[in-house]
Design a protein around this motif. Structure first.
Motif, mmCIF file in Angstrom:
data_model
loop_
_atom_site.group_PDB
_atom_site.id
_atom_site.type_symbol
_atom_site.label_atom_id
_atom_site.label_comp_id
_atom_site.label_asym_id
_atom_site.label_seq_id
_atom_site.Cartn_x
_atom_site.Cartn_y
_atom_site.Cartn_z
ATOM 1 N N ALA A 42 0.725 -1.269 -0.042
ATOM 2 C CA ALA A 42 -0.252 -0.031 0.024
ATOM 3 C C ALA A 42 0.932 1.244 -0.006
ATOM 4 N N ARG A 43 1.833 1.178 0.675
ATOM 5 C CA ARG A 43 2.996 2.360 0.772
ATOM 6 C C ARG A 43 3.688 2.578 -0.649
ATOM 7 N N ALA A 44 3.878 1.709 -1.419
ATOM 8 C CA ALA A 44 4.433 1.554 -2.238
ATOM 9 C C ALA A 44 3.541 2.251 -3.382
ATOM 10 N N LEU A 45 2.397 1.541 -3.433
ATOM 11 C CA LEU A 45 1.464 2.004 -4.483
ATOM 12 C C LEU A 45 1.192 3.529 -4.248
ATOM 13 N N ALA A 46 1.041 4.135 -3.058
ATOM 14 C CA ALA A 46 0.918 5.354 -2.459
ATOM 15 C C ALA A 46 1.634 6.346 -3.295
ATOM 16 N N VAL A 47 3.207 6.042 -2.956
ATOM 17 C CA VAL A 47 4.351 6.815 -3.529
ATOM 18 C C VAL A 47 3.967 6.650 -5.132
ATOM 19 N N ARG A 48 3.766 5.669 -5.769
ATOM 20 C CA ARG A 48 3.389 5.848 -7.208
ATOM 21 C C ARG A 48 2.395 6.824 -7.458
ATOM 22 N N LEU A 49 1.385 6.838 -6.901
ATOM 23 C CA LEU A 49 0.045 7.701 -6.981
ATOM 24 C C LEU A 49 0.207 9.041 -6.890
ATOM 25 N N ARG A 50 1.210 9.393 -5.764
ATOM 26 C CA ARG A 50 1.625 10.854 -5.574
ATOM 27 C C ARG A 50 2.176 11.683 -6.505
ATOM 28 N N GLU A 51 2.996 10.527 -7.557
ATOM 29 C CA GLU A 51 3.539 11.241 -8.482
ATOM 30 C C GLU A 51 2.806 11.742 -9.656
ATOM 31 N N LEU A 52 1.292 11.175 -9.488
ATOM 32 C CA LEU A 52 0.355 11.425 -10.494
ATOM 33 C C LEU A 52 -0.707 12.267 -10.032
ATOM 34 N N LEU A 142 9.773 -1.689 -3.836
ATOM 35 C CA LEU A 142 11.053 -0.832 -3.430
ATOM 36 C C LEU A 142 10.503 0.783 -3.270
ATOM 37 N N LEU A 143 9.447 0.919 -3.888
ATOM 38 C CA LEU A 143 9.019 2.353 -3.724
ATOM 39 C C LEU A 143 8.533 2.670 -2.250
#
Length: 566
Positions: A42-52, A142-143
């Protein structure tokens, strides 16, 4: 907030199972995410989403049932974005609903899986394009190292829950983090679950309010495990649900009424061998009217498998209250009451005396952690024993419909005991109640749901509940498929006219339609003193249903008027 509990369990019980998906439609394997892994992903996906995207932007989940769906929902909430739980394109019978909800939400990002990506791209070719499409299973763990937590406020939107659209076009209910936290805790407390021990075993779709809260949210309250499968896997072989329940000594589950009727009818004596349902603590029955016959049939079918009659738990809820409002208490047998049908039709709950027509209703228990009032058309509370619209108030009640202020004010801003003509609230009035659109009555302190306001059939000034007519029709002839009957009214000269639409049963494929129609007309006339203006016998699958399995009477009415029922 509830979402913070995921990180807590990741710290305290990182190796304990959180979510397990049984892939019956694939190779039959099971995949499990521990609390440590689900937090990491969930943390990794959240990092990716915050980029978008930024806080408040919508993220649509167009993914199949599975662990990636759970990660998608939690990751969006971690990132303080607004999730829109939908489903992968291609779900039979729901293309229009997907298109409407997607367009209304206007998401900035779409989440899916690698396997579902081609279908999602085909869907998006004719829909408003998002900024980016992300496959959840392709996001690197890793994100997670780049994650920087941000405080989530109670009033922040967690997701838009699109209603099933039984009476009108689907609408996005604004569910805040406070709403979700409150309702998950209310449901968990009613179930009297044991922290870290009780298991949720379900097949409900995760895009539906009941499936989402019971499968994803509620287990977070106590660090419990949720084991789930695809709804299609259940429909193909309902014994899979029971076998899953048999694996655990302290398990709770739930489903709409039709699932219990369906399972009782489809599970063979041979399949019952080896089932042990003695560990089932709660079997929530909600999302549609609870029929006494369904409870009796299910209990009779599986009493020999150790099922306790107290396990069956009738309940009431709706998306506008996140999902849960009231339920029968744990270890309490369902309460079934016969009322005088004519008195109930006139707005009074009078216990049946043994003569004359009756309406037999199943109690939905009592509200938990929220208030319920029965209110008349004048906005004043009805005393116990009188039918009124069910109004609800509590921390779980949503604040509005997405981008629909007029409908929001009508639904979520109701005032018990009257507002003045200038809109002010007089002394003694209670404001900000949710109008459910459902009719009900409090009898003996228990809530009974009698029907929906918009579904009432009014002939010659007399109210008739469509579910009563439907129950009569489905018993009139063996060619009528159980729980696949829709009764509704069409305009007539001076009064409404009754139309009954029914699907053929498997045993009635050769039955003469005129013969079936005569049987239905005679039964409705005998038991309801009503003439059936038109009777339509359709092939299986023709009567529209909502995503939760309820008969979609308004959609059936539209199809009838358009000549689309064949």
């Amino acid at each position: 907030m509830l979402i913070a509990q995921v990180a807590r369990w990741a710290r305290e019980i990182p190796e304990s199972p959180a979510y397990t998906f049984v892939d019956h439609l694939g190779d039959g394997s099971r995949g499990t995410l521990t609390w440590g892994r689900v937090d990491l992903k969930a943390r990794a996906l959240a990092v990716r989403l915050r980029e978008l995207a930024g806080p408040g932007d919508r993220v649509a989940v167009l993914a199949p049932q599975g662990l990636d769906y759970v990660v998608a929902m939690l990751g969006v909430m971690y990132a303080r974005l607004v999730a829109v739980p939908l489903f992968a394109p291609g779900l039979p019978g729901h293309a229009e609903r997907l298109s409407g909800a997607y367009a209304d939400a206007d998401p900035l990002v779409v989440l899916t899986t690698t396997a579902a990506l081609p279908g999602v791209r085909d869907f998006l070719a004719t829909a408003p394009a998002p900024k980016r499409v992300v496959a959840v299973d392709a996001v690197s763990d890793l994100l997670a190292d780049e994650w920087e937590p941000e405080r989530i406020r109670p009033e922040d939107l967690a997701y838009l829950q699109y209603t099933s659209g039984s009476t009108r076009a689907p609408a996005g209910v604004e569910i805040t983090h406070a709403n979700l936290t409150a309702n998950a805790a209310q449901l968990w407390e009613v179930f009297r679950a044991t922290p870290r021990t009780s298991v949720a075993a379900l097949w409900l779709p995760l895009f539906h309010d009941m499936g989402l809260v019971a499968t994803v949210a509620m287990p977070i309250v106590g660090g419990n495990q949720a084991v789930f499968m695809d709804p299609v896997a259940f429909v193909m072989s309902p014994v899979r649900w029971l076998r899953l329940l048999s694996e655990f000594g302290d398990v709770f589950t739930g489903g709409p009424n039709f699932a219990y009727e369906y399972t009782a009818a489809r599970v063979s004596p041979q399949e019952k061998e080896g089932l042990d349902l003695s560990g089932v603590r709660v079997m929530l029955n909600g999302a549609e009217p609870v029929r006494p016959g369904a409870i009796e049939a299910f209990d009779d079918a599986f009493a020999g498998c150790g099922l306790r009659p107290e396990a069956h738990t009738p309940a009431y809820g709706l998306a506008e209250a996140t999902v849960f409002v009231a339920a029968t208490g744990r270890d309490e047998r369902p309460v079934v009451t016969a009322f005088e049908r004519d008195a109930l039709r006139d707005g009074r709950a009078v216990p049946h005396t043994g003569t004359g027509p009756r309406s037999t209703l199943v109690s939905c228990g009592r509200p938990h952690g929220q208030q319920v009032r029965l209110v008349g058309e004048d906005g004043r509370e009805r005393p116990g024993g009188e039918v009124g619209e069910i109004w609800v108030r509590g921390p779980n009640v949503a604040r509005a419909y997405w981008r629909d202020p007029a409908r929001s004010a009508e639904t979520f801003g109701a005032v018990v005991n009257g507002a003045t003509s200038d809109g002010t609230v007089p002394d003694g009035a209670e404001g900000a109640w949710l109008r459910t659109g459902d009719l009900g009555v409090l009898h003996g302190g228990r809530l009974y749901v009698t029907g929906r306001i918009k579904d009432l059939v009014i002939v010659d000034g007399r109210n008739h509940y469509p579910q009563d007519i439907e129950a009569t029709a489905q018993e009139a002839h063996p060619a009528v498929r159980r729980d696949r009957v829709a009764a509704f009214a069409v305009p007539g000269e001076g009064t409404e006219r009754l139309v009954v639409v029914a699907e053929r049963s498997r045993h009635g494929l050769e039955a003469d339609a005129d013969e079936v129609g005569r049987a239905v007309r005679a039964a409705v006339q005998k038991y309801h003193e009503l003439s059936v203006y038109d009777f339509v016998l359709t092939p299986a699958g023709a009567v529209p249903r909502t995503s939760s399995g309820k008969i979609a009477r308004r959609a059936c009415l539209r199809a009838y008027l358009e000549g689309a029922l064949v």
